[in-house]
Write an enzyme that holds these catalytic residues in place. Structure first.
Site, PDB file in Angstrom:
ATOM      1  N   SER A   1       0.564  -1.328  -0.150  1.00  0.00           N
ATOM      2  CA  SER A   1      -0.113   0.054  -0.095  1.00  0.00           C
ATOM      3  C   SER A   1       0.834   1.438  -0.112  1.00  0.00           C
ATOM      4  CB  SER A   1      -0.965   0.025   1.201  1.00  0.00           C
ATOM      5  OG  SER A   1      -1.496   1.065   1.214  1.00  0.00           O
TER       6      SER A   1
ATOM      7  N   GLU B   1      -9.881   1.892   3.960  1.00  0.00           N
ATOM      8  CA  GLU B   1      -9.772   3.113   3.085  1.00  0.00           C
ATOM      9  C   GLU B   1     -10.970   3.788   2.367  1.00  0.00           C
ATOM     10  OE1 GLU B   1      -6.335   2.462   0.161  1.00  0.00           O
ATOM     11  OE2 GLU B   1      -7.871   2.982  -1.294  1.00  0.00           O
TER      12      GLU B   1
ATOM     13  N   HIS C   1      -7.780  -3.498   4.593  1.00  0.00           N
ATOM     14  CA  HIS C   1      -7.126  -2.319   4.743  1.00  0.00           C
ATOM     15  C   HIS C   1      -7.890  -1.153   3.545  1.00  0.00           C
ATOM     16  CE1 HIS C   1      -4.529   0.853   2.550  1.00  0.00           C
ATOM     17  NE2 HIS C   1      -3.773   1.106   3.612  1.00  0.00           N
ATOM     18  N   ASN C   2      -7.809  -1.809   2.465  1.00  0.00           N
ATOM     19  CA  ASN C   2      -8.511  -1.110   1.462  1.00  0.00           C
ATOM     20  C   ASN C   2      -9.890  -0.709   1.845  1.00  0.00           C
ATOM     21  OD1 ASN C   2      -6.092  -1.203  -0.042  1.00  0.00           O
ATOM     22  ND2 ASN C   2      -7.295  -1.606  -1.991  1.00  0.00           N
TER      23      ASN C   2
ATOM     24  N   LYS D   1      -4.553  -6.802   3.458  1.00  0.00           N
ATOM     25  CA  LYS D   1      -4.465  -5.540   2.342  1.00  0.00           C
ATOM     26  C   LYS D   1      -5.826  -5.261   1.986  1.00  0.00           C
ATOM     27  CE  LYS D   1      -3.059  -2.481  -0.580  1.00  0.00           C
ATOM     28  NZ  LYS D   1      -3.749  -2.205  -1.355  1.00  0.00           N
TER      29      LYS D   1
HETATM   30  C1  6PG Z   1      -3.198   1.494  -1.639  1.00  0.00           C
HETATM   31  C2  6PG Z   1      -4.382   1.805  -2.443  1.00  0.00           C
HETATM   32  C3  6PG Z   1      -4.238   1.161  -3.951  1.00  0.00           C
HETATM   33  C4  6PG Z   1      -5.597   1.678  -4.765  1.00  0.00           C
HETATM   34  C5  6PG Z   1      -6.546   0.869  -4.801  1.00  0.00           C
HETATM   35  C6  6PG Z   1      -8.062   1.002  -4.252  1.00  0.00           C
HETATM   36  O1  6PG Z   1      -3.197   1.044  -0.528  1.00  0.00           O
HETATM   37  O2  6PG Z   1      -2.173   2.101  -2.078  1.00  0.00           O
HETATM   38  O3  6PG Z   1      -5.549   0.871  -1.879  1.00  0.00           O
HETATM   39  O4  6PG Z   1      -4.261  -0.359  -3.504  1.00  0.00           O
HETATM   40  O5  6PG Z   1      -5.877   2.774  -4.551  1.00  0.00           O
HETATM   41  O6  6PG Z   1      -6.334   0.275  -6.191  1.00  0.00           O
HETATM   42  O7  6PG Z   1      -8.564   1.817  -5.609  1.00  0.00           O
HETATM   43  P1  6PG Z   1      -9.982   1.817  -5.829  1.00  0.00           P
HETATM   44  O8  6PG Z   1     -10.676   2.980  -5.367  1.00  0.00           O
HETATM   45  O9  6PG Z   1      -9.967   2.021  -7.326  1.00  0.00           O
HETATM   46  O10 6PG Z   1     -10.794   0.433  -5.380  1.00  0.00           O
END
Ligand code: 6PG
Length: 481
Positions: free
Chosen positions: A128, A189, A185-186, A182
């Site tokens: 990430s 996010e 994590h997303n 991960k």
């Molecule tokens: C990271 C991000 C990266 C990316 C993803 C999510 O941890 O560096 O999460 O992996 O930005 O692809 O993006 P989307 O918003 O396109 O799903």
């Protein structure tokens, strides 16, 4: 010379990671890309990196010292399998193939199983931090075997971000554990981004402040307990002016959010695991809703909003309320995300250290934030914590925030401003702390129409009411479901 590490796939993430590796003492990096022109370009642009350019998989393998270690940085999915198949042909038992893309952890588990039959190690690794992180120090979440970690540990430690003196990498667990973490994590996010977006929207509509003025608000928040990368970049995005129109850039960007799938995976797996990640789910759904222009255009014409005007007496107080609501909702998003990690670890047999995860998210990654230290502390104090939000520090946070949080959610509802992540996080909070839930009624309904049975508060056993008979209660055999 031989290379001690190789990178396959030289799009931005791959090239940046290769440059990061090459910049560290003791590394020589072999690079390979399907289109050779890309390889030549990278090598020509970065003579300082001392890359070994290779033009075939065989040459790539020949230029790596053994055990060979290669990191695949290609778009997750079929491309990954194509590269793996080629590498397996030229690698030998004991060599290591790392997949650094955003792979689905179930694919990672299947790939490791398949590849381990050849004696080659396969290590699904979450990375990430976007392009900048790949170049200067990402947060790294490797799965895979203990044996491959022996080789990869020092390499990853050398390129990872450093937070408070510690490299942001740890061996998460076996096989798909790294990609699972991960994925979560997303998901967090997505929730964090949605909460920030809702906060911005409420402040803008409630106070009439311009994006640039709201950028100042985020800058100020970034000096306090909300300090984080996402808050910081939000201020920068809000301050950006579009060169063509002179308007704030945020006003000329189409309001339809994209998604590559990891947020949806977080929710899909949470549903399978029975973990309520409602804040994350709302964030994913908010993106889906935004991306339905046809439905939105029709609804805009026919669905009315509230008739009363929205009045905010003190913009300063309101902004402070939003800040607190954001903080509390963010705690919920993390609490739910960690619940999913705990459930995933149990389901898939991973030995995951929760405190370590919070530690390696302190630097490099997209959700890096000051308050992650408090998560590490919470799990250090109580490794069996049942729910992050019930740790003393977070109890204090939500206790202080609950008044503002309730005001913000009710104001949003009154004003007709969508705040799904704020509202659902608060509903989760109230659900979790309720001493009685209407789930009792649901059990009654289920028993009524399907004889699904129920348990009682006052004695053991499984019961059923004869709803279509004399409505007396009978004790039932077997288990309730
Ligand atoms: C990271 C991000 C990266 C990316 C993803 C999510 O941890 O560096 O999460 O992996 O930005 O692809 O993006 P989307 O918003 O396109 O799903």
């Amino acid at each position: 010379p031989q290379a001690n590490i190789g990178v396959v796939g030289l799009a931005v993430m791959g090239s940046n990671l290769a440059r990061n590796l090459a910049s560290r003492e003791g590394n020589t990096v072999a690079v390979f890309n399907r289109t050779a022109a890309k390889t030549d370009e990278l090598v020509a642009e970065h003579p300082e990196a001392g890359f070994i350019a290779t033009k075939s998989y065989q040459e790539f393998a020949d230029r790596l010292s053994t055990p060979r270690t290669a990191i695949i940085m290609v778009q997750a999915g079929r491309g990954t399998d194509a590269v793996i198949d080629e590498l397996v042909k030229v690698f030998e038992p004991g060599d290591i193939i790392v997949d650094g893309g955003n792979a689905n952890f179930r694919d990672t588990i299947a790939r490791e199983k398949r590849i381990s039959e050849t004696g080659i190690h396969f290590v699904g690794t979450g990375i990430s931090g976007g392009e900048e992180g790949a170049l200067n120090g990402p947060s790294i979440m490797p799965g895979g075997s203990d044996e491959s970690w022996q080789t990869l540990g020092p390499i990853f430690r050398s390129i990872a971000a450093v937070a408070e003196g510690e490299p942001c990498v740890t061996h998460i667990g076996h096989d798909g554990a790294g990609h699972f973490v991960k994925m979560v994590h997303n998901g967090i996010e997505y929730a964090d981004m949605q909460l920030i977006a809702e906060g911005y929207d409420l402040i803008r509509r409630g106070t009439g402040k311009s994006p640039a003025e709201i950028a100042d608000v985020f800058d100020e928040w970034n000096r306090g307990e909300l300090e984080s990368y996402l808050i910081e970049i939000t201020a920068q995005v809000l301050r950006q002016v579009d060169a063509a129109t002179g308007k704030p850039l945020v006003d000329v960007i189409l309001d339809q959010a994209g998604a590559k799938g990891t947020g949806a995976w977080t929710v899909q797996n949470a549903l399978d695991l029975g973990v309520p990640v409602s804040g994350i789910a709302e964030a994913v759904f908010a993106r889906s809703l935004s991306s339905k222009p046809g439905q939105r255009a029709v609804a805009q014409k026919v669905l009315p909003g509230p008739s009363d005007r929205w009045t905010i007496e003190s913009p300063e107080d309101f902004i402070e309320d939003v800040r607190q609501a954001l903080y509390a909702s963010k705690v919920i998003a993390y609490s739910q995300g960690f619940d999913e990690i705990i459930a995933g670890a149990e389901e898939f047999g991973w030995d995951i250290d929760k405190g370590d995860i919070a530690k390696i998210w302190r630097g490099g990654c997209i959700i890096r934030a000051r308050f992650l230290n408090r998560i590490t502390d919470a799990y250090a104090a109580d490794p069996d914590l049942t729910s992050l939000v019930t740790a003393p520090f977070f109890v204090d946070v939500v206790t202080a925030a609950q008044g503002p949080w309730r005001r913000v959610v009710s104001m949003a509802a009154h004003a007709g401003v969508p705040a799904p992540a704020f509202a659902s996080s608060l509903a989760y909070y109230d659900g979790l702390r309720a001493d009685r839930l209407p789930a009792a009624l649901i059990q009654g309904q289920r028993d009524f129409f399907g004889a699904h049975t129920y348990k009682r508060v006052d004695k053991d056993g499984i019961f059923h009411t004869l709803w279509s008979g004399d409505r007396s209660e009978v004790e039932s055999e077997g288990s309730s479901h």
